[in-house]
Design a protein around this motif. Structure first.
Motif, PDB file in Angstrom:
ATOM      1  N   GLY A  18     -13.003 -19.939  54.582  1.00 13.54           N
ATOM      2  CA  GLY A  18     -12.346 -20.234  55.856  1.00 13.54           C
ATOM      3  C   GLY A  18     -10.836 -20.188  55.737  1.00 13.54           C
ATOM      4  O   GLY A  18     -10.141 -19.686  56.638  1.00 13.54           O
ATOM      5  N   VAL A  19     -10.291 -20.683  54.641  1.00 10.10           N
ATOM      6  CA  VAL A  19      -8.845 -20.644  54.423  1.00 10.10           C
ATOM      7  C   VAL A  19      -8.355 -19.201  54.373  1.00 10.10           C
ATOM      8  O   VAL A  19      -7.309 -18.858  54.945  1.00 10.10           O
ATOM      9  CB  VAL A  19      -8.475 -21.380  53.119  1.00 10.10           C
ATOM     10  CG1 VAL A  19      -7.003 -21.160  52.779  1.00 10.10           C
ATOM     11  CG2 VAL A  19      -8.755 -22.877  53.251  1.00 10.10           C
ATOM     12  N   LEU A  20      -9.107 -18.339  53.700  1.00 14.38           N
ATOM     13  CA  LEU A  20      -8.723 -16.924  53.623  1.00 14.38           C
ATOM     14  C   LEU A  20      -8.701 -16.280  55.007  1.00 14.38           C
ATOM     15  O   LEU A  20      -7.816 -15.470  55.317  1.00 14.38           O
ATOM     16  CB  LEU A  20      -9.689 -16.171  52.706  1.00 14.38           C
ATOM     17  CG  LEU A  20      -9.616 -16.515  51.211  1.00 14.38           C
ATOM     18  CD1 LEU A  20     -10.699 -15.752  50.447  1.00 14.38           C
ATOM     19  CD2 LEU A  20      -8.234 -16.183  50.658  1.00 14.38           C
ATOM     20  N   ILE A  21      -9.673 -16.647  55.840  1.00 18.80           N
ATOM     21  CA  ILE A  21      -9.704 -16.094  57.207  1.00 18.80           C
ATOM     22  C   ILE A  21      -8.504 -16.594  58.000  1.00 18.80           C
ATOM     23  O   ILE A  21      -7.890 -15.835  58.771  1.00 18.80           O
ATOM     24  CB  ILE A  21     -11.025 -16.473  57.904  1.00 18.80           C
ATOM     25  CG1 ILE A  21     -12.204 -15.802  57.190  1.00 18.80           C
ATOM     26  CG2 ILE A  21     -10.993 -16.074  59.379  1.00 18.80           C
ATOM     27  CD1 ILE A  21     -13.569 -16.233  57.702  1.00 18.80           C
ATOM     28  N   ILE A  22      -8.137 -17.851  57.816  1.00 21.52           N
ATOM     29  CA  ILE A  22      -6.968 -18.401  58.507  1.00 21.52           C
ATOM     30  C   ILE A  22      -5.699 -17.673  58.052  1.00 21.52           C
ATOM     31  O   ILE A  22      -4.824 -17.356  58.860  1.00 21.52           O
ATOM     32  CB  ILE A  22      -6.846 -19.911  58.255  1.00 21.52           C
ATOM     33  CG1 ILE A  22      -7.977 -20.652  58.978  1.00 21.52           C
ATOM     34  CG2 ILE A  22      -5.494 -20.441  58.747  1.00 21.52           C
ATOM     35  CD1 ILE A  22      -8.063 -22.127  58.652  1.00 21.52           C
ATOM     36  N   LEU A  23      -5.600 -17.397  56.768  1.00 21.58           N
ATOM     37  CA  LEU A  23      -4.432 -16.660  56.268  1.00 21.58           C
ATOM     38  C   LEU A  23      -4.388 -15.251  56.858  1.00 21.58           C
ATOM     39  O   LEU A  23      -3.302 -14.731  57.162  1.00 21.58           O
ATOM     40  CB  LEU A  23      -4.456 -16.609  54.746  1.00 21.58           C
ATOM     41  CG  LEU A  23      -4.247 -17.952  54.030  1.00 21.58           C
ATOM     42  CD1 LEU A  23      -4.361 -17.781  52.527  1.00 21.58           C
ATOM     43  CD2 LEU A  23      -2.899 -18.561  54.407  1.00 21.58           C
ATOM     44  N   ALA A  24      -5.556 -14.636  57.032  1.00 16.17           N
ATOM     45  CA  ALA A  24      -5.600 -13.323  57.678  1.00 16.17           C
ATOM     46  C   ALA A  24      -5.148 -13.439  59.131  1.00 16.17           C
ATOM     47  O   ALA A  24      -4.434 -12.572  59.652  1.00 16.17           O
ATOM     48  CB  ALA A  24      -7.014 -12.751  57.600  1.00 16.17           C
ATOM     49  N   ILE A  31       3.809 -10.595  57.769  1.00 13.01           N
ATOM     50  CA  ILE A  31       4.025  -9.155  57.603  1.00 13.01           C
ATOM     51  C   ILE A  31       5.126  -8.634  58.531  1.00 13.01           C
ATOM     52  O   ILE A  31       6.019  -7.899  58.113  1.00 13.01           O
ATOM     53  CB  ILE A  31       2.715  -8.379  57.863  1.00 13.01           C
ATOM     54  CG1 ILE A  31       1.659  -8.761  56.808  1.00 13.01           C
ATOM     55  CG2 ILE A  31       2.959  -6.882  57.868  1.00 13.01           C
ATOM     56  CD1 ILE A  31       0.277  -8.222  57.106  1.00 13.01           C
ATOM     57  N   ASN A  32       5.066  -9.044  59.798  1.00 15.86           N
ATOM     58  CA  ASN A  32       5.974  -8.478  60.801  1.00 15.86           C
ATOM     59  C   ASN A  32       7.288  -9.241  60.943  1.00 15.86           C
ATOM     60  O   ASN A  32       8.276  -8.688  61.421  1.00 15.86           O
ATOM     61  CB  ASN A  32       5.285  -8.419  62.161  1.00 15.86           C
ATOM     62  CG  ASN A  32       4.073  -7.520  62.161  1.00 15.86           C
ATOM     63  OD1 ASN A  32       4.005  -6.566  61.377  1.00 15.86           O
ATOM     64  ND2 ASN A  32       3.106  -7.809  63.013  1.00 15.86           N
ATOM     65  N   GLY A  33       7.292 -10.508  60.581  1.00 13.81           N
ATOM     66  CA  GLY A  33       8.513 -11.294  60.715  1.00 13.81           C
ATOM     67  C   GLY A  33       9.033 -11.300  62.140  1.00 13.81           C
ATOM     68  O   GLY A  33       8.301 -11.610  63.077  1.00 13.81           O
ATOM     69  N   GLU A  34      10.291 -10.928  62.324  1.00 11.73           N
ATOM     70  CA  GLU A  34      10.905 -10.954  63.656  1.00 11.73           C
ATOM     71  C   GLU A  34      10.332  -9.891  64.592  1.00 11.73           C
ATOM     72  O   GLU A  34      10.635  -9.893  65.784  1.00 11.73           O
ATOM     73  CB  GLU A  34      12.422 -10.787  63.541  1.00 11.73           C
ATOM     74  CG  GLU A  34      13.114 -11.989  62.923  1.00 11.73           C
ATOM     75  CD  GLU A  34      14.623 -11.902  63.028  1.00 11.73           C
ATOM     76  OE1 GLU A  34      15.136 -10.791  63.302  1.00 11.73           O
ATOM     77  OE2 GLU A  34      15.282 -12.936  62.843  1.00 11.73           O
ATOM     78  N   TYR A 100       9.313 -20.959  62.105  1.00 13.88           N
ATOM     79  CA  TYR A 100       8.195 -20.843  63.047  1.00 13.88           C
ATOM     80  C   TYR A 100       6.899 -20.521  62.299  1.00 13.88           C
ATOM     81  O   TYR A 100       5.843 -21.098  62.572  1.00 13.88           O
ATOM     82  CB  TYR A 100       8.518 -19.738  64.050  1.00 13.88           C
ATOM     83  CG  TYR A 100       7.560 -19.611  65.210  1.00 13.88           C
ATOM     84  CD1 TYR A 100       7.797 -20.283  66.397  1.00 13.88           C
ATOM     85  CD2 TYR A 100       6.433 -18.789  65.134  1.00 13.88           C
ATOM     86  CE1 TYR A 100       6.943 -20.153  67.478  1.00 13.88           C
ATOM     87  CE2 TYR A 100       5.566 -18.661  66.203  1.00 13.88           C
ATOM     88  CZ  TYR A 100       5.828 -19.339  67.375  1.00 13.88           C
ATOM     89  OH  TYR A 100       4.968 -19.205  68.434  1.00 13.88           O
ATOM     90  N   THR A 101       6.981 -19.618  61.345  1.00 14.00           N
ATOM     91  CA  THR A 101       5.805 -19.210  60.569  1.00 14.00           C
ATOM     92  C   THR A 101       5.270 -20.369  59.734  1.00 14.00           C
ATOM     93  O   THR A 101       4.058 -20.597  59.675  1.00 14.00           O
ATOM     94  CB  THR A 101       6.159 -18.024  59.657  1.00 14.00           C
ATOM     95  OG1 THR A 101       6.578 -16.919  60.473  1.00 14.00           O
ATOM     96  CG2 THR A 101       4.973 -17.605  58.810  1.00 14.00           C
ATOM     97  N   ILE A 102       6.153 -21.113  59.106  1.00 20.85           N
ATOM     98  CA  ILE A 102       5.722 -22.265  58.312  1.00 20.85           C
ATOM     99  C   ILE A 102       5.062 -23.309  59.207  1.00 20.85           C
ATOM    100  O   ILE A 102       4.022 -23.885  58.858  1.00 20.85           O
ATOM    101  CB  ILE A 102       6.920 -22.876  57.556  1.00 20.85           C
ATOM    102  CG1 ILE A 102       7.464 -21.880  56.531  1.00 20.85           C
ATOM    103  CG2 ILE A 102       6.519 -24.179  56.872  1.00 20.85           C
ATOM    104  CD1 ILE A 102       8.768 -22.316  55.880  1.00 20.85           C
ATOM    105  N   SER A 103       5.653 -23.554  60.368  1.00 22.80           N
ATOM    106  CA  SER A 103       5.081 -24.517  61.317  1.00 22.80           C
ATOM    107  C   SER A 103       3.683 -24.089  61.759  1.00 22.80           C
ATOM    108  O   SER A 103       2.761 -24.913  61.840  1.00 22.80           O
ATOM    109  CB  SER A 103       6.002 -24.658  62.529  1.00 22.80           C
ATOM    110  OG  SER A 103       5.449 -25.538  63.489  1.00 22.80           O
ATOM    111  N   GLN A 104       3.518 -22.798  62.043  1.00 20.98           N
ATOM    112  CA  GLN A 104       2.208 -22.280  62.433  1.00 20.98           C
ATOM    113  C   GLN A 104       1.186 -22.455  61.306  1.00 20.98           C
ATOM    114  O   GLN A 104       0.028 -22.818  61.557  1.00 20.98           O
ATOM    115  CB  GLN A 104       2.321 -20.793  62.783  1.00 20.98           C
ATOM    116  CG  GLN A 104       2.833 -20.518  64.178  1.00 20.98           C
ATOM    117  CD  GLN A 104       1.790 -20.836  65.232  1.00 20.98           C
ATOM    118  OE1 GLN A 104       0.649 -20.409  65.156  1.00 20.98           O
ATOM    119  NE2 GLN A 104       2.190 -21.620  66.217  1.00 20.98           N
TER     120      GLN A 104
END
Length: 563
Positions: A18-24, A31-34, A100-104
């Motif tokens: 499940g963790v791997l799916i969340i990371l996906a 990958i895309n950043g801004e 933002y990414t870390i918060s998500q």
């Protein structure tokens, strides 16, 4: 190897899958950043900028409610997040998109493990298949949460697990429960959701006493600790509300809630099936039918799923409470009691997603146990719900509808060029925006007379209204929107309505703009950043200075000077 050890290994493998799916699911941010497509409403148009400007303000910690000059020529510090808000410090330490990414990531993992702990320790039997415990937790973690809420909604299962653990084990409660109890307030909002959660935990504490005739002091200490932490965290908001006689918030003039009985009834069912934009559980097409099927199956099998029934009815009641909070019949009370008018008690509906997914898990257990081919149905349902939610990740959801990416929305190079053209320190002049959110200008270092915030001086709202009165007069709906709420203090255009996204491929000119430029000058307004041309600019004492455009930016900005 014992069966219990083998079962634990299987559970853990499923859990980490499940963790791997969340990371996906989170991978577009990494990958895309801004270049990631993000939600604009109540996110890029507000919270992201609030965090950024606060992180750069040098006023994160302050004992008094000082004014920040970047918006409305003096926005109260209390209108921005608390210095004890952990997300603020992410924006201090990292670039906005990284914060933002870390918060998500924190939000999704907390939702996942919180729901898993809650289901496995307190809701479902220990031998429940990981298809259900992990599957439901995974689906819950991939809900399209309001991004800036952090753990305000996503963290409720974790908080419930913590309180139930302390309630059960009392003074012998594991240390990690107290650690989570301390951490959660730093990542969540008391006013929006946890005031209701803590209140319900208080009710549970009292019910326990009535039943058992014995005080659970550990549970009480947990309630006091979390409440105290929220009060300390929100010290600026509290002092400005109750001890600052010089500040009157625009919220004092809120005049919401005129829905008819019929509209309120319709809204109740809409919320029950589809939720609110800030707490979508996506329950209508799979979860609700599955719960109803499980209830009918339980009746047929003569099983009494009391908790399932209670949860299902609870969300129905919460939906009606939410909808009827805006019923015109409440005006009798709202007009007499200030707190009822200024505080949104309907927000208890933020508990909906947690309730839906606990009920979903219980319903799946009923089907797994009692339905013919029930195991296959449960697996199919979980895969369907998870796939459905997986493709609702922000980058996919908003990319499909053509929403600008983070980089495109704020268009830093374009606005840097505008600042260089003006050639003065941005603090020495003030701007307003037309056809786009004023927070875009704020993000790029401009000082704006327009803004979007939860609270600002009522007097300023009245002064700014003089600027846009002519446009409000032409659009009664827009006028009502501004006068009865007014959180979006925008330079409204009657023909635009509540549309603030006029990109260069959709920027028909304004034929007749009726704003009061003299009133704008009194507020020290010097420039207008308009996403559309203004045909009658000369008639209202505006001079077109220059047009700005970048190939990578969705905006075409017309810079007007107020004469």
């Amino acid at each position: 190897m014992s069966y219990k050890q083998f079962s634990n290994i299987i559970q853990h493998k499923w859990l980490w899958l499940g963790v791997l799916i969340i990371l996906a699911y989170l991978s577009p941010y990494f990958i895309n950043g801004e270049n990631t497509h993000l939600r604009i409403h109540d996110n890029m148009d507000s919270n992201v900028v609030w965090y950024k400007v606060l992180a750069e303000s040098g006023k994160i910690f302050t004992l008094q409610d000082v004014m920040l000059p970047y918006a409305i020529d003096g926005l109260p510090r209390s209108a921005l997040p608390s210095p004890f808000d952990a997300v603020v410090w992410l924006y201090v330490l990292f670039e906005p998109i990284t914060a933002y990414t870390i918060s998500q990531t924190i939000m999704r993992l907390a939702a996942y493990f919180g729901m898993y702990l809650l289901l496995t320790r307190f809701v479902l039997a220990k031998d429940t298949t990981p298809w259900i415990t992990v599957g439901v937790s995974l689906a819950f973690a991939m809900l399209p949460y309001w991004p800036s809420g952090a753990l305000s909604i996503a963290g409720i299962p974790l908080a419930l697990y913590v309180f139930l653990t302390i309630r059960k084990y009392k003074s012998e409660a594991p240390k990690h429960a107290w650690v989570f109890l301390v951490i959660i307030p730093f990542f969540s909002n008391f006013i929006l959701s946890f005031v209701f959660f803590v209140g319900l935990m208080g009710v549970l504490w009292l019910v326990d006493y009535i039943r058992q005739k014995e005080w659970n002091w550990s549970f009480f200490k947990a309630l006091c600790l979390m409440t105290s932490m929220y009060l300390v965290k929100n010290y600026l908001l509290i002092t400005s509300m109750f001890f600052d006689s010089n500040f009157t918030s625009h919220r004092e003039e809120l005049d919401l809630g005129y829905n008819s009985f019929e509209r309120s009834y319709e809204l109740a069912w809409e919320n029950f099936l589809y939720g609110h934009t800030h707490d979508e559980a996506h329950q209508a097409y799979i979860i609700v039918p599955i719960i109803l099927f499980a209830l009918f199956l339980a009746i047929f099998k003569k099983v009494q799923p009391k908790l399932l029934i209670t949860l299902f009815l609870s969300n129905l009641i919460l939906s009606f409470w939410y909808a009827f909070w805006y019923w015109e019949g409440w005006r009798l009370i709202k007009d007499e009691i200030s707190i009822v008018n200024t505080f949104n008690f309907a927000r208890i509906h933020f508990l909906d997603p947690t309730i839906w997914y606990i009920a979903f898990a219980i319903a799946l257990v009923v089907i797994w146990k009692y339905a013919k081919l029930g195991k296959y149905l449960v697996i199919l349902v979980l895969i369907a719900q998870s796939l459905y939610l997986f493709v609702l990740t922000e980058d996919i959801k908003y990319g499909e509808v053509g929403t600008p990416t983070f980089n495109e929305f704020y268009s830093e190079e374009l606005f840097t060029e505008i600042k260089q053209y003006i050639g003065e320190d941005p603090s020495s002049y003030r701007v307003v925006s037309i056809g786009m959110h004023p927070t875009i200008a704020q993000y790029n270092g401009f000082y704006t007379l327009d803004t979007y915030n939860n609270s600002f001086p009522l007097e300023y709202k009245h002064d700014f209204r003089e600027v846009i009165a002519g446009e409000l007069d032409k659009n009664p709906s827009l006028e009502n929107y501004f006068d009865t709420w007014g959180g979006r203090l925008y330079t409204y255009v009657s023909d635009h309505g509540e549309n603030y996204m006029f990109t260069k491929d959709k920027n028909d000119p304004i034929e007749q703009l009726d704003i009061n430029t003299e009133a704008l000058k009194k507020l020290d307004g010097e420039y207008i950043l308009s996403a559309v041309p203004i045909d009658n600019a000369e008639e209202i004492n505006l001079e077109l200075e220059e047009r700005f455009e970048h190939e990578e930016s969705p905006w075409e900005i017309y810079l007007y000077h107020v004469l």
